[in-house]
Design a protein around this motif. Structure first.
Motif, PDB file in Angstrom:
ATOM      1  N   UNK A   1      39.277  43.098  24.176  1.00 47.20           N
ATOM      2  CA  UNK A   1      39.930  42.016  24.925  1.00 47.20           C
ATOM      3  C   UNK A   1      40.423  42.529  26.277  1.00 47.20           C
ATOM      4  N   UNK A   2      40.935  43.757  26.287  1.00 47.60           N
ATOM      5  CA  UNK A   2      41.412  44.350  27.531  1.00 47.60           C
ATOM      6  C   UNK A   2      40.259  44.489  28.522  1.00 47.60           C
ATOM      7  N   UNK A   3      39.137  45.013  28.065  1.00 43.45           N
ATOM      8  CA  UNK A   3      38.019  45.285  28.973  1.00 43.45           C
ATOM      9  C   UNK A   3      37.415  43.980  29.496  1.00 43.45           C
ATOM     10  N   UNK A   4      37.397  42.936  28.664  1.00 40.85           N
ATOM     11  CA  UNK A   4      36.902  41.642  29.127  1.00 40.85           C
ATOM     12  C   UNK A   4      37.769  41.120  30.267  1.00 40.85           C
ATOM     13  N   UNK A   5      39.096  41.245  30.116  1.00 41.62           N
ATOM     14  CA  UNK A   5      40.017  40.795  31.167  1.00 41.62           C
ATOM     15  C   UNK A   5      39.844  41.634  32.429  1.00 41.62           C
ATOM     16  N   UNK A   6      39.593  42.923  32.239  1.00 44.42           N
ATOM     17  CA  UNK A   6      39.393  43.827  33.368  1.00 44.42           C
ATOM     18  C   UNK A   6      38.125  43.469  34.141  1.00 44.42           C
ATOM     19  N   UNK A   7      37.034  43.234  33.425  1.00 46.55           N
ATOM     20  CA  UNK A   7      35.766  42.864  34.054  1.00 46.55           C
ATOM     21  C   UNK A   7      35.911  41.562  34.835  1.00 46.55           C
ATOM     22  N   UNK A   8      36.540  40.575  34.216  1.00 48.51           N
ATOM     23  CA  UNK A   8      36.737  39.275  34.866  1.00 48.51           C
ATOM     24  C   UNK A   8      37.590  39.407  36.114  1.00 48.51           C
ATOM     25  N   UNK A   9      38.613  40.251  36.046  1.00 46.36           N
ATOM     26  CA  UNK A   9      39.501  40.449  37.187  1.00 46.36           C
ATOM     27  C   UNK A   9      38.739  40.982  38.397  1.00 46.36           C
ATOM     28  N   UNK A  10      37.855  41.954  38.171  1.00 46.55           N
ATOM     29  CA  UNK A  10      37.066  42.526  39.264  1.00 46.55           C
ATOM     30  C   UNK A  10      36.080  41.493  39.802  1.00 46.55           C
ATOM     31  N   UNK A  11      35.420  40.750  38.908  1.00 44.70           N
ATOM     32  CA  UNK A  11      34.451  39.747  39.338  1.00 44.70           C
ATOM     33  C   UNK A  11      35.109  38.663  40.188  1.00 44.70           C
ATOM     34  N   UNK A  12      36.312  38.255  39.820  1.00 44.06           N
ATOM     35  CA  UNK A  12      36.999  37.207  40.576  1.00 44.06           C
ATOM     36  C   UNK A  12      37.512  37.720  41.924  1.00 44.06           C
ATOM     37  N   UNK A  13      38.034  38.941  41.944  1.00 47.56           N
ATOM     38  CA  UNK A  13      38.584  39.493  43.182  1.00 47.56           C
ATOM     39  C   UNK A  13      37.498  39.859  44.189  1.00 47.56           C
ATOM     40  N   UNK A  14      36.356  40.334  43.681  1.00 49.03           N
ATOM     41  CA  UNK A  14      35.269  40.768  44.552  1.00 49.03           C
ATOM     42  C   UNK A  14      34.149  39.715  44.557  1.00 49.03           C
ATOM     43  N   UNK A  15      34.540  38.487  44.775  1.00 53.12           N
ATOM     44  CA  UNK A  15      33.595  37.369  44.796  1.00 53.12           C
ATOM     45  C   UNK A  15      33.010  37.178  46.188  1.00 53.12           C
ATOM     46  N   UNK A  16      31.965  36.377  46.282  1.00 59.09           N
ATOM     47  CA  UNK A  16      31.363  36.068  47.578  1.00 59.09           C
ATOM     48  C   UNK A  16      32.353  35.312  48.455  1.00 59.09           C
ATOM     49  N   UNK A  17      33.166  34.464  47.821  1.00 59.33           N
ATOM     50  CA  UNK A  17      34.161  33.702  48.578  1.00 59.33           C
ATOM     51  C   UNK A  17      35.169  34.632  49.249  1.00 59.33           C
ATOM     52  N   UNK A  18      35.389  35.801  48.650  1.00 54.69           N
ATOM     53  CA  UNK A  18      36.329  36.765  49.215  1.00 54.69           C
ATOM     54  C   UNK A  18      35.655  37.802  50.108  1.00 54.69           C
ATOM     55  N   UNK A  19      34.333  37.623  50.334  1.00 59.49           N
ATOM     56  CA  UNK A  19      33.639  38.495  51.265  1.00 59.49           C
ATOM     57  C   UNK A  19      32.882  39.652  50.641  1.00 59.49           C
ATOM     58  N   UNK A  20      32.607  39.572  49.336  1.00 60.80           N
ATOM     59  CA  UNK A  20      31.946  40.677  48.639  1.00 60.80           C
ATOM     60  C   UNK A  20      30.644  40.245  47.964  1.00 60.80           C
ATOM     61  N   UNK A  21      29.744  41.177  47.829  1.00 59.26           N
ATOM     62  CA  UNK A  21      28.589  41.028  46.945  1.00 59.26           C
ATOM     63  C   UNK A  21      28.746  42.089  45.855  1.00 59.26           C
ATOM     64  N   UNK A  22      29.066  41.642  44.645  1.00 59.16           N
ATOM     65  CA  UNK A  22      29.343  42.565  43.540  1.00 59.16           C
ATOM     66  C   UNK A  22      28.121  42.722  42.649  1.00 59.16           C
ATOM     67  N   UNK A  23      27.747  43.976  42.405  1.00 62.13           N
ATOM     68  CA  UNK A  23      26.650  44.289  41.484  1.00 62.13           C
ATOM     69  C   UNK A  23      27.255  44.983  40.273  1.00 62.13           C
ATOM     70  N   UNK A  24      27.222  44.325  39.123  1.00 61.32           N
ATOM     71  CA  UNK A  24      27.804  44.877  37.903  1.00 61.32           C
ATOM     72  C   UNK A  24      26.746  45.588  37.073  1.00 61.32           C
ATOM     73  N   UNK A  25      27.020  46.843  36.731  1.00 61.86           N
ATOM     74  CA  UNK A  25      26.152  47.603  35.829  1.00 61.86           C
ATOM     75  C   UNK A  25      26.973  47.953  34.597  1.00 61.86           C
TER      76      UNK A  25
END
Length: 326
Positions: A48-72
């Motif tokens: 549950x912790x890691x799911x929240x962590x992943x979501x937090x990064x995806x939301x903060x580093x979104x295209x709307x915020x000026x980022x292109x995030x590549x998750x591996x």
């Protein structure tokens, strides 16, 4: 001649339209281009912790915020994660974020990132590598989290030598290393008894199976379960209750947990978990802040810590839980 001029005007206009259409309306650094970030996550859905962590990064580093995030997602495969980071280098990303599977094995690939001029940010987990190979680390303090937990055990069992069983996280992960170190030091200092110690791989089901076997082996001798995350604490509680054992509260088998996800804080309020030490997963905004700082020519601190606290079954309230974002 007029016909030739007309044709040339049409061609010029067409080129202009194509050029305008090929320029995306983006925000962020790098002269209006998206900041490309490679995120090497240890296992995106491991808990549950890691799911929240992943979501937090995806939301903060979104295209709307000026980022292109590549998750591996390495699926907790250390070799794959190193290969994923090398892949980011080959793709010439602007930044690399790593939530490391293991603490070792990073020198070569991080050296490659440094040669390529790609800043590396360590998130949540630390590694054994020279500090000049990464820009900074952001997260909580795993050893200090363990100290908070063992301080509670010392108060609960003051003047006694409790029998402890220890459910470790994935061996080699810095969260496991820090929390285990704190417990082992406290056991040595206070003369407590360590009945058993085994990795539950952060998993509820695995921890439940291990706990069931320990109950068969040790029965009523178990005084305290030190589980290195909420999911494993849940598995231990299930096994104990199914075996008819009293859990938590003032006189049941004491349950120690880490992460303090909302659902498990509810279990703390219910008295099933005695001490739940926070490990804040919402690191995305801090990572985005660090990247923007570097983009603006600034330099982050080598360690960017997140405040953390501990919650106890006899002091936590529903109001505290309701205010929690995760």
């Amino acid at each position: 001649m007029k016909r030739l001029i007309a044709i040339l005007l049409v061609v010029v206009m067409a080129i202009g339209l194509v050029a305008c259409g090929s320029t995306p309306a983006t925000t962020g650094g790098n002269s209006g281009k998206l900041i490309k970030v490679g995120f090497a996550q240890c296992k995106a859905d491991e808990s549950d912790w890691r799911k929240a962590n992943t979501k937090s990064v995806q939301e903060a580093l979104s295209k709307e915020n000026g980022f292109e995030l590549i998750l591996a997602d390495s699926n907790n495969d250390a070799a794959k994660q190193v290969a994923d980071v090398q892949g980011f280098i080959d793709q010439e990303v602007d930044y690399i974020i790593i939530a490391a599977v293991n603490v070792d094995g990073w020198d070569t690939v991080l050296g490659n990132a440094k040669k390529a001029g790609i800043p590396v940010i360590l998130m949540d987990r630390t590694i054994n590598a020279s500090e000049d190979l990464y820009v900074c680390w952001v997260g909580g303090g795993f050893y200090n989290e363990g100290v908070k937990a063992t301080d509670w055990i010392a108060k609960r069992f003051a003047g006694k030598k409790p029998n402890i069983v220890h459910l470790q996280g994935q061996l080699g992960a810095s969260a496991q290393v820090g929390r285990t170190q704190a417990l082992e030091e406290a056991i040595s200092k206070n003369g407590w008894n360590l009945l058993a110690q085994q990795t539950g791989e952060w998993s509820t089901d695995t921890a439940k199976e291990i706990m069931a076997s320990w109950i068969q082996q040790y029965g009523d001798k178990i005084d305290c379960v030190y589980a290195e995350n909420d999911n494993m604490a849940d598995g231990a509680i299930q096994a104990l209750e199914e075996a008819g054992k009293k859990v938590g509260g003032d006189d049941g088998v004491a349950i120690i947990s880490f992460d303090a996800n909302k659902a498990y804080l509810q279990m703390t309020l219910e008295g099933k978990i005695n001490c739940n030490v926070e490990c804040n997963p919402l690191l995305g905004p801090k990572v985005a802040e660090i990247i923007k700082k570097i983009e603006g020519g600034g330099q982050p601190a080598k360690k960017e810590s997140i405040d953390e606290t501990a919650f106890y079954y006899d002091t936590i309230t529903q109001e505290i839980i309701d205010k929690r974002p995760y």
